[in-house]
Scaffold this motif. Structure first.
Motif: not given
Length: 395
Positions: A296-302, A332-343
């Motif tokens: 919820y704190r992380t902004k920006g892109k991978t 917004k989709e899975v309640k996780a930041q992008g590093v977790s999502y892309t893994t």
């Protein structure tokens, strides 16, 4: 009905559980297991109790065997700690259950990670008639598939590959890691290594730096590290002469890490303190923010991708395959930041292809050994759209 067992309830486990549930026609009954049952319960609550949860100590093979048998699992998705790869693999061999992980085995007592001990289980997987898919995350994982896709569609031979990993996100903390702090800091503080002309060349940590302009992120300092996918890619990419891995780090991160290393906080050997044995890096892990709470704190892109250079029809060419993901969209989709999502999304895709029989076989495999096209198609369909760009050829 298919039964899917997910082991590990950190940030990546959360993504895998969410995405498997969104593809429940393939994954069927979903069980999420972890040593910490409360973490599983939190994720189950996010999914309105539509998945089941269980407790397991993944350090103990017999416990995993009992869990697999209890639920009669068809596949085990291992998103626990890399230290636990072997115990989970051995449980899958004993129960004849298909296996997938996202990162190769790491020795708990030595700052070293390698595929050797996992590859040694190939014959046992063949005898059991099961499939083991290693490194189905993003890097390793999607980057391996990018290399295979480039080899299949763009080159007769690939001479060089640079894997480029950029996290342009900001979580607002002075210092935190985007995945398991112990794994992250051991990986980053180790000597770098790359493969060239048939041999591995070792470098000091952060010795080699380049600046790369990452689409939708911008120019970032990128440092050479050793990363496990290189170990398998040198086996499977035809004509390869050099492969390197680069990751971005800001100066604040590097300064914090250097200070921690200088005072011994990255040590993996026990230290005596007030009559107790304490492993410094494990204590540090307790002090740092849990990566699973950063979403919820992380902004920006991978931006993670590969640059491949080689020849097609005797003409030299250079292409860049990459994927960009927004941290806030992931949360917004899975309640996780992008590093977790892309893994986590590639882990789900790999398991989906296995359950559908699109990727199949008996034994232990790395990602680039299969047809890349179905995986690339699923990346587009499952939230990881990718891009290809032709780059100027350096003469």
């Amino acid at each position: 009905m298919t039964t899917t067992l997910i082991i590990g309830a950190g940030g990546v486990g959360r993504v895998v559980a969410h995405k498997c549930f969104l593809n429940k026609e393939i994954f069927g009954r979903i069980i999420l297991a972890s040593r910490t049952l409360s973490k599983c319960q939190t994720i189950a609550n996010e999914l309105n109790q539509k998945i089941e949860i269980a407790s397991v100590d993944a350090d103990i093979t017999e416990n995993i065997i009992d869990l697999i048998k209890k639920y009669n699992a068809d596949i085990v998705i291992n998103v626990a700690l890399p230290y636990q790869d072997l115990t989970i693999m051995d449980a899958c061999i004993a129960t004849k259950t298909n296996y997938l992980d996202t990162a190769n085995y790491e020795h708990p007592d030595v700052a070293k990670f390698e595929y050797k001990l996992q590859w040694q289980r190939d014959e046992a997987f063949k005898k059991a008639g099961i499939m083991g898919l290693l490194g189905s995350g993003f890097d390793p994982g999607a980057t391996n598939v990018f290399c295979a896709y480039a080899q299949k569609h763009y080159f007769d031979t690939i001479h060089s590959i640079d894997i480029l990993d950029c996290n342009g996100g900001d979580h607002g903390y002075a210092f935190a890691t985007n995945f398991n702090p112990e794994i992250n800091l051991r990986e980053v503080s180790a000597n770098g290594r790359y493969w060239e002309d048939g041999k591995w060349i070792e470098t000091k940590p952060m010795e080699i730096k380049m600046v790369w302009d990452y689409p939708q992120v911008g120019k970032k300092d990128s440092y050479l590290l050793y990363h496990e996918e290189m170990e398998s890619l040198v086996r499977h990419i035809k004509g390869l002469k050099r492969i390197r891995f680069f990751m971005t780090f800001g100066q604040s991160y590097l300064t914090h890490m250097q200070v921690l290393q200088n005072v011994g906080m990255l040590g993996i050997e026990p230290v005596e303190y007030n009559g107790c044995k304490v492993i410094p890096i494990e204590f540090l892990k307790k002090l740092l923010p849990d990566p699973a709470t950063l979403g919820y704190r992380t902004k920006g892109k991978t931006n993670i991708g590969i640059v491949a250079t080689g020849y097609k029809d005797n003409q030299k060419k250079r292409i860049y395959i990459y994927q960009v993901k927004d941290h806030e969209e992931c949360y917004k989709e899975v309640k996780a930041q992008g590093v977790s999502y892309t893994t986590g999304v590639p882990a789900m895709i790999g398991a989906k292809l296995m359950l559908q029989g699109t990727w199949s076989g008996s034994g232990v495999f790395n990602m680039e050994e299969f047809d890349p096209d179905p995986f690339m198609q699923q990346m587009n369909a499952q939230g990881l759209p990718w891009h290809i760009q032709e780059l100027p050829v350096d003469e």
